[in-house]
Design an enzyme around this catalytic site. Structure first.
Site, PDB file in Angstrom:
ATOM      1  N   LYS A  96       0.806  -1.228   0.000  1.00 55.59           N
ATOM      2  CA  LYS A  96       0.000   0.000   0.000  1.00 55.59           C
ATOM      3  C   LYS A  96       0.840   1.280   0.000  1.00 55.59           C
ATOM      4  O   LYS A  96       0.443   2.277  -0.589  1.00 55.59           O
ATOM      5  CB  LYS A  96      -0.956   0.012   1.202  1.00 55.59           C
ATOM      6  CG  LYS A  96      -2.101  -0.991   1.067  1.00 55.59           C
ATOM      7  CD  LYS A  96      -3.081  -0.856   2.217  1.00 55.59           C
ATOM      8  CE  LYS A  96      -4.190  -1.888   2.094  1.00 55.59           C
ATOM      9  NZ  LYS A  96      -5.174  -1.774   3.175  1.00 55.59           N
ATOM     10  N   ASP A 139     -10.367   2.536   2.137  1.00 55.26           N
ATOM     11  CA  ASP A 139     -10.556   1.822   3.410  1.00 55.26           C
ATOM     12  C   ASP A 139     -11.367   2.642   4.420  1.00 55.26           C
ATOM     13  O   ASP A 139     -12.256   2.110   5.093  1.00 55.26           O
ATOM     14  CB  ASP A 139      -9.200   1.471   4.046  1.00 55.26           C
ATOM     15  CG  ASP A 139      -8.582   0.206   3.452  1.00 55.26           C
ATOM     16  OD1 ASP A 139      -9.340  -0.608   2.879  1.00 55.26           O
ATOM     17  OD2 ASP A 139      -7.355   0.038   3.567  1.00 55.26           O
TER      18      ASP A 139
HETATM   19  P1  NAP Z   1      -0.519  -2.949   9.629  1.00 56.59           P
HETATM   20  O1  NAP Z   1      -0.360  -1.746   8.784  1.00 56.59           O
HETATM   21  O2  NAP Z   1       0.497  -4.019   9.615  1.00 56.59           O
HETATM   22  O3  NAP Z   1      -0.671  -2.410  11.156  1.00 56.59           O
HETATM   23  C1  NAP Z   1      -0.833  -3.305  12.219  1.00 56.59           C
HETATM   24  C2  NAP Z   1      -1.018  -2.528  13.533  1.00 56.59           C
HETATM   25  O4  NAP Z   1      -1.294  -3.494  14.543  1.00 56.59           O
HETATM   26  C3  NAP Z   1       0.202  -1.744  13.971  1.00 56.59           C
HETATM   27  O5  NAP Z   1      -0.211  -0.575  14.625  1.00 56.59           O
HETATM   28  C4  NAP Z   1       0.854  -2.710  14.984  1.00 56.59           C
HETATM   29  O6  NAP Z   1       1.566  -2.065  15.982  1.00 56.59           O
HETATM   30  C5  NAP Z   1      -0.393  -3.308  15.623  1.00 56.59           C
HETATM   31  N1  NAP Z   1      -0.089  -4.571  16.265  1.00 56.59           N
HETATM   32  C6  NAP Z   1       0.383  -5.700  15.683  1.00 56.59           C
HETATM   33  N2  NAP Z   1       0.540  -6.666  16.616  1.00 56.59           N
HETATM   34  C7  NAP Z   1       0.151  -6.125  17.814  1.00 56.59           C
HETATM   35  C8  NAP Z   1       0.069  -6.612  19.155  1.00 56.59           C
HETATM   36  N3  NAP Z   1       0.428  -7.875  19.459  1.00 56.59           N
HETATM   37  N4  NAP Z   1      -0.373  -5.798  20.117  1.00 56.59           N
HETATM   38  C9  NAP Z   1      -0.726  -4.520  19.827  1.00 56.59           C
HETATM   39  N5  NAP Z   1      -0.687  -3.983  18.566  1.00 56.59           N
HETATM   40  C10 NAP Z   1      -0.249  -4.789  17.575  1.00 56.59           C
HETATM   41  O7  NAP Z   1      -1.909  -3.678   9.353  1.00 56.59           O
HETATM   42  P2  NAP Z   1      -3.270  -3.059   8.790  1.00 56.59           P
HETATM   43  O8  NAP Z   1      -3.262  -3.079   7.315  1.00 56.59           O
HETATM   44  O9  NAP Z   1      -3.550  -1.769   9.499  1.00 56.59           O
HETATM   45  O10 NAP Z   1      -4.303  -4.203   9.239  1.00 56.59           O
HETATM   46  C11 NAP Z   1      -4.642  -4.389  10.606  1.00 56.59           C
HETATM   47  C12 NAP Z   1      -5.787  -5.409  10.682  1.00 56.59           C
HETATM   48  O11 NAP Z   1      -6.937  -4.877  10.044  1.00 56.59           O
HETATM   49  C13 NAP Z   1      -5.477  -6.739   9.966  1.00 56.59           C
HETATM   50  O12 NAP Z   1      -6.061  -7.773  10.700  1.00 56.59           O
HETATM   51  C14 NAP Z   1      -6.179  -6.568   8.625  1.00 56.59           C
HETATM   52  O13 NAP Z   1      -6.559  -7.814   8.066  1.00 56.59           O
HETATM   53  C15 NAP Z   1      -7.392  -5.754   9.034  1.00 56.59           C
HETATM   54  N6  NAP Z   1      -7.936  -4.948   7.924  1.00 56.59           N
HETATM   55  C16 NAP Z   1      -9.220  -5.221   7.536  1.00 56.59           C
HETATM   56  C17 NAP Z   1      -9.789  -4.470   6.524  1.00 56.59           C
HETATM   57  C18 NAP Z   1     -11.201  -4.761   6.113  1.00 56.59           C
HETATM   58  O14 NAP Z   1     -11.607  -4.359   5.019  1.00 56.59           O
HETATM   59  N7  NAP Z   1     -11.986  -5.412   6.954  1.00 56.59           N
HETATM   60  C19 NAP Z   1      -9.058  -3.452   5.881  1.00 56.59           C
HETATM   61  C20 NAP Z   1      -7.742  -3.194   6.328  1.00 56.59           C
HETATM   62  C21 NAP Z   1      -7.202  -3.955   7.358  1.00 56.59           C
HETATM   63  P3  NAP Z   1       3.183  -1.886  15.919  1.00 56.59           P
HETATM   64  O15 NAP Z   1       3.369  -0.669  15.049  1.00 56.59           O
HETATM   65  O16 NAP Z   1       3.566  -1.691  17.328  1.00 56.59           O
HETATM   66  O17 NAP Z   1       3.743  -3.138  15.287  1.00 56.59           O
END
Ligand code: NAP
Length: 287
Positions: free
Chosen positions: A72, A108
């Site tokens: 992205k 999103d």
């Molecule tokens: P991302 O950019 O990788 O960000 C992940 C976030 O989660 C970061 O802030 C990370 O913190 C935090 N995190 C990871 N492990 C953690 C833990 N053990 N404890 C606390 N915080 C933690 O991912 P993303 O794209 O934002 O996606 C996040 C989730 O949303 C995923 O499950 C994805 O599948 C879902 N999602 C769904 C949709 C939908 O359409 N439904 C759309 C987008 C995303 P750090 O910076 O500290 O690592």
């Protein structure tokens, strides 16, 4: 519809893409409107992504693209123009072709807002929101909520510094909203009671063995609890929230509505939302 030399091709860039639910959803939408379009997932390794994007510009029947993890931010760099949302969020999840130009969008945040309104019946204006996470999904949602008039936004993260840097960025754009950055470990019952809406935008909860983000027994029942995760359809957070009497919303309809918006950007046609919802629900049953 048979694929011919006139078929417009939309693609999903990701790595991996094997489990994506977007192809059945978008192909069902093209078929429902009788469009000679097809949507194909492409597993592209990060190092190959810039070359793949460059090649698109020469493909005349390229219709548009979705971009998912881990591309992205690279898609932002590769876009010739950016929508205001994509620019301020710093990530692109949809590419639209305009002649030889690729315009980067981010659907999103809008997808989340529509799911909040349509599926949870909740209007964000004036609401106090707690948002866990600072990644791509969290950024898009924070921008959308701030733009939609949320009254108070608390960004929660395991790293308070990362929460603070997102809040600093948001303050430059939305100065009129109360914002706070908090470490997850500092989330106490009195803070939770302030929220109207709490959103998990981290992957925590995808695996049954994942630890809790905080003590879910603290959840007050007036809070609408949302999780961006859609597999499983009910994470431990949502199950705990439901058992405490909270309303809950999973990530299924955000996935649907970000795809609806992408479809409309590519085709300039109104998306057949119920067909897309049905196709997505079928993929859920299949897993
Ligand atoms: P991302 O950019 O990788 O960000 C992940 C976030 O989660 C970061 O802030 C990370 O913190 C935090 N995190 C990871 N492990 C953690 C833990 N053990 N404890 C606390 N915080 C933690 O991912 P993303 O794209 O934002 O996606 C996040 C989730 O949303 C995923 O499950 C994805 O599948 C879902 N999602 C769904 C949709 C939908 O359409 N439904 C759309 C987008 C995303 P750090 O910076 O500290 O690592």
């Amino acid at each position: 519809m048979p694929i011919t030399g006139k078929t417009k091709v939309c693609v999903l860039f990701g790595y991996p893409v094997a489990h994506s639910a977007s192809p059945p959803m978008q192909n069902a939408a093209f078929a429902a409107l009788g469009l000679d379009w097809v949507y194909i997932p492409w597993a592209v390794r990060p190092e190959a992504f810039p070359r793949a994007i460059t090649a698109l510009r020469g493909i005349e029947n390229f219709g548009g693209a979705n971009v998912t993890i881990p591309h992205k931010e690279a898609a932002l760099q590769a876009s010739d123009e950016l929508s205001p949302d994509a620019l301020s969020i710093g990530a692109v999840n949809t590419l639209v072709r305009r002649g030889d130009i690729l315009v980067g969008h981010n659907t999103d945040g809008e997808g989340f807002l529509t799911s909040l309104r349509e599926d949870a019946g909740e209007e964000p204006r004036g609401k106090r929101v707690g948002l866990v996470g600072t990644g791509g999904g969290a950024k898009a949602i924070a921008h959308a909520l701030a733009g939609a008039g949320a009254a108070e936004l608390t960004i929660l993260a395991r790293s308070q510094d990362r929460a603070r840097s997102l809040v600093d960025h948001l303050r430059e754009l939305f100065g009129n909203i109360d914002m706070l950055a908090l470490g997850l470990q500092d989330l106490k019952p009195d803070r939770l009671r302030r929220f109207d809406i709490l959103i998990n935008a981290t992957p925590v909860g995808m695996q049954p063995s994942d630890p809790s983000l905080f003590d879910y027994a603290m959840l007050p029942k007036h809070v609408l609890v949302c999780d961006l995760i859609y597999r499983p359809s009910e994470t431990r957070l949502l199950a705990s929230a439901r058992s405490r009497g909270c309303r809950i919303l999973n990530g299924f309809s955000m996935l649907l509505y970000q795809g609806v918006r992408a479809f409309e950007l590519w085709t300039d046609r109104k998306a057949p939302v119920s067909i897309m919802r049905q196709a997505l629900a079928q993929t859920e049953k299949g897993t």
